[in-house]
Design a protein around this motif. Structure first.
Motif, short mmCIF file in Angstrom:
data_model
loop_
_atom_site.label_atom_id
_atom_site.label_comp_id
_atom_site.label_asym_id
_atom_site.label_seq_id
_atom_site.Cartn_x
_atom_site.Cartn_y
_atom_site.Cartn_z
N LYS A 112 5.16 -3.15 0.83
CA LYS A 112 5.87 -3.74 0.38
C LYS A 112 5.61 -3.81 -1.16
O LYS A 112 4.67 -4.52 -0.84
N LEU A 113 6.11 -3.67 -2.23
CA LEU A 113 5.42 -4.06 -3.47
C LEU A 113 6.11 -5.25 -4.01
O LEU A 113 7.48 -5.22 -4.04
N LEU A 114 5.27 -6.27 -4.44
CA LEU A 114 5.45 -7.86 -4.29
C LEU A 114 5.31 -7.77 -6.51
O LEU A 114 4.65 -7.01 -6.73
N ASP A 115 6.02 -8.02 -6.73
CA ASP A 115 5.30 -8.48 -8.15
C ASP A 115 4.34 -9.43 -8.37
O ASP A 115 4.26 -10.92 -7.17
N ALA A 116 4.30 -10.03 -9.40
CA ALA A 116 3.83 -11.36 -9.47
C ALA A 116 3.66 -12.87 -8.87
O ALA A 116 3.67 -13.48 -8.02
N THR A 117 5.10 -13.23 -9.46
CA THR A 117 6.36 -14.03 -9.00
C THR A 117 6.33 -14.12 -7.38
O THR A 117 5.70 -15.17 -6.95
N GLU A 118 6.30 -12.88 -6.80
CA GLU A 118 6.44 -12.95 -5.81
C GLU A 118 5.40 -13.15 -4.51
O GLU A 118 5.37 -13.55 -3.39
N VAL A 119 3.98 -12.36 -5.12
CA VAL A 119 2.80 -12.81 -5.13
C VAL A 119 2.29 -14.62 -4.68
O VAL A 119 2.14 -15.07 -3.90
N ARG A 120 2.70 -14.89 -5.88
CA ARG A 120 2.39 -16.85 -5.89
C ARG A 120 3.87 -16.94 -4.87
O ARG A 120 2.88 -18.70 -4.50
N ALA A 121 4.74 -17.04 -4.71
CA ALA A 121 5.29 -17.33 -3.79
C ALA A 121 4.76 -18.02 -2.50
O ALA A 121 4.53 -18.35 -1.48
#
Length: 372
Positions: A112-121
């Motif tokens: 799944k491709l995550l954006d930076a906000t999702e990565v930090r979460a």
């Protein structure tokens, strides 16, 4: 049957596990007091996401399930289904991640491709500057320094397993082997799982097996001070795993060359947190022998820079450094080199960087092929 396993690393130990599970008696011999090769000099990664399509991916997925089942029985194995994040910092790296996440095997691999906000979460310890990450939920980890002793302790409970360290096998006969103490060990089948050690008796039996040796440098840090909830890789990892080959990777290679140190040492960043909070960090790839006897400092400085950029703070101080050598089958279409070397003996070696990931399934395949 009575099975003799020569080699105390993860591949040999998982062959012992399979044999005992199938009702056989097992004697496992190791030339050192404890396994000291690639089986303990690795990340402990059960790395599914980067494997090549076809047999390699199927083997890794099956091994991942086997590791989980074994981990339920052997808590000291330290199995955890933590997944991995391959963190991307440039448009070219993001394109590779997107191509993988939108590919036909994305669901099978757990991408799944995550954006930076999702990565930090998902992983709050990553507070650096990046564009996003390719998440692989299928990936997992075990503790390489404790895996073999933990598995052996469980095997010993069966009463059908014997561990004989400090025994170098010198002779193979029709009824078993003789070690360097002159002691005979009788068995119906002998499995040589000797890793990168393909000289001595192995060469006498098998000639020069079709495997090459690969050297790597790694390190372990002081504890991070917080939880790294996933394993972490950087965008350079796309260059070293076959799953990511495609137009986007070709474009990355053409427009974003690696820096001098990373290119010279064929580097990627991998970060895995150990149960004590420390980080295993690496690695390099060296293929041309003879290998140096010492480690080189430049790669460690590079790894600290890249890891610090993803963490958003300096990497904890390194407290251990090491080099390791593993054997890799020369045939890219094979997961491992498995061959009969005598009427009663087989050589199983060369899983390459897939050894920790794939060993349970490789051992299962050996047992099926030999009708154990």
């Amino acid at each position: 049957m009575r099975i003799l396993i020569v080699g105390g690393g993860v591949l040999g130990t998982l062959h012992a596990w399979q044999a005992v599970e199938r009702g056989h008696d097992v004697v496992q011999l190791e030339r050192e007091p404890e396994a000291r090769g690639a089986s303990v000099r690795n990340f402990g990664l059960v790395w599914v996401g980067g494997r090549a399509s076809g047999a390699e991916l199927e083997t890794a997925r099956r091994a991942r399930l086997l590791w989980e089942r074994i981990g339920e029985r052997v808590p000291a194995l330290g199995f955890r289904a933590n997944g991995s994040l391959t963190v991307v910092r440039t448009d070219a790296e993001l394109a590779v991640a997107r191509e993988a996440a939108e590919g036909p095997e994305a669901a099978e691999r757990g991408y799944k491709l995550l954006d930076a906000t999702e990565v930090r979460a998902l992983n709050p310890a990553l507070r650096g500057d990046f564009r996003g990450a390719l998440w692989c939920e299928r990936d997992a980890a075990v503790e390489p320094r404790t895996a073999q002793p933990a598995l052996r302790a469980e095997l010993a409970k069966t009463g059908r397993y014997t561990w004989r360290p400090g025994r170098e096998v010198r002779h193979l006969s029709a009824t078993g082997v003789v070690d360097d103490h002159g002691e005979r060990h009788d068995g119906d089948v002998v499995l040589f799982c000797t890793g990168a050690r393909t000289g001595g008796l192995v060469r006498e039996l098998a000639g020069d097996p079709p495997v090459r040796r690969v050297r790597l440098q790694m390190a372990q840090t002081e504890p991070l001070g917080e939880q790294l909830t996933t394993s972490v890789a950087d965008g350079d990892s796309f260059r070293y795993y076959p799953a990511y080959r495609g137009a986007a990777l070709d474009a990355l290679a053409g427009t974003q060359p690696q820096g001098d140190v990373a290119a010279a040492h064929r580097m990627q960043l991998l970060l895995v947190q150990r149960l004590d909070g420390s980080l295993t960090v690496g690695d390099t790839h060296e293929y041309d022998e003879p290998f140096a006897f010492d480690v080189t400092e430049d790669p460690y400085a590079h790894l600290a820079d890249v890891a610090g950029a993803l963490l958003g703070r300096p990497l904890p101080p390194i407290r251990r450094r090491w080099a390791g050598v593993y054997a890799q089958t020369a045939d890219p279409g094979r997961i491992v080199h498995r061959a009969r070397v005598a009427d009663n003996a087989f050589l199983v070696t060369g899983p390459g960087g897939r050894g920790m990931t794939c060993s349970p399934a490789i051992a299962e395949d050996t047992a099926e092929e030999l009708d154990l």
